[in-house]
Design a protein around this motif. Sequence first.
Motif, PDB file in Angstrom:
ATOM      1  N   LYS A 145       1.053  -1.124   0.262  1.00  0.00           N
ATOM      2  CA  LYS A 145       0.466   0.064   0.236  1.00  0.00           C
ATOM      3  C   LYS A 145       0.461   1.562  -0.104  1.00  0.00           C
ATOM      4  O   LYS A 145       0.560   1.930  -0.727  1.00  0.00           O
ATOM      5  N   LYS A 146       2.269   1.360   0.627  1.00  0.00           N
ATOM      6  CA  LYS A 146       2.840   2.338   0.160  1.00  0.00           C
ATOM      7  C   LYS A 146       3.915   2.213  -0.595  1.00  0.00           C
ATOM      8  O   LYS A 146       5.187   2.621  -0.750  1.00  0.00           O
ATOM      9  N   LYS A 147       3.325   1.858  -1.057  1.00  0.00           N
ATOM     10  CA  LYS A 147       4.666   1.534  -2.594  1.00  0.00           C
ATOM     11  C   LYS A 147       5.821   0.854  -2.380  1.00  0.00           C
ATOM     12  O   LYS A 147       6.614   1.012  -3.454  1.00  0.00           O
ATOM     13  N   GLU A 148       5.915   0.211  -1.798  1.00  0.00           N
ATOM     14  CA  GLU A 148       7.216  -0.525  -0.722  1.00  0.00           C
ATOM     15  C   GLU A 148       7.905  -2.025  -2.306  1.00  0.00           C
ATOM     16  O   GLU A 148       6.999  -2.632  -2.445  1.00  0.00           O
ATOM     17  N   ARG A 149       8.523  -1.446  -3.089  1.00  0.00           N
ATOM     18  CA  ARG A 149       8.756  -2.742  -4.115  1.00  0.00           C
ATOM     19  C   ARG A 149       9.587  -3.821  -3.303  1.00  0.00           C
ATOM     20  O   ARG A 149       9.073  -5.294  -3.759  1.00  0.00           O
ATOM     21  N   GLN A 150      10.101  -3.924  -2.193  1.00  0.00           N
ATOM     22  CA  GLN A 150      10.470  -5.223  -1.762  1.00  0.00           C
ATOM     23  C   GLN A 150       8.900  -5.632  -1.125  1.00  0.00           C
ATOM     24  O   GLN A 150       9.654  -7.146  -1.589  1.00  0.00           O
ATOM     25  N   SER A 151       8.156  -5.134  -1.007  1.00  0.00           N
ATOM     26  CA  SER A 151       7.229  -6.207  -0.319  1.00  0.00           C
ATOM     27  C   SER A 151       6.317  -6.851  -1.587  1.00  0.00           C
ATOM     28  O   SER A 151       6.273  -7.303  -1.443  1.00  0.00           O
TER      29      SER A 151
END
Length: 185
Positions: free
Chosen positions: A14-20
Amino acid sequence: MAEKELQQLIDGCKKKERQSQEALYQRLYGFAMKICLRCADNREQASEILNEGFFKAFTNIEKYNDDWPFKSWLGKIMYHASIDYYRSNLKWMNMEKLEKSDHLTNEAVVEHKLGYEDLLAMVQRLPPAYRIVFNLYAVDGYSHEEIAQMTGISAGTSRANLHKARQKLQQMLAGPHLMNLATDI
């Protein structure tokens, strides 16, 4: 995967974190690929559908309601991606009306056990319109009215396509195609 870990990945997405996003993709790849394989002609098409489905999931993840299981939400997206793929690439040209469908009077007899891979290969050999309706109705339990709404066809056409899918599967089970299944794919 633990619920807490899954929720952390969803929050990261949801925070646009690529790793997630990468971690969620890797963890749910098998689940999503099984859905896509049931709808696709082959693994290559299934990969295209899967990637499009994950793209849609990641771009719309803020719409995910935490009260529902994430796998169910993702599964629905994968089915919609499959339907969209066939709508855009095949324009549902192979659909037939219920009135034109033939009726099969005798049952196919299977003399040996079929494995999951054999059944999957048979379903993949169905024409795309039949395959989508068969999977939505027989595997996932949607009604013909729901399928009509999802695919933009009539409920009667959905019934006809299911009937034709069953007919073709029965013919495959009864015919010499079963022996050559692995070489045809």
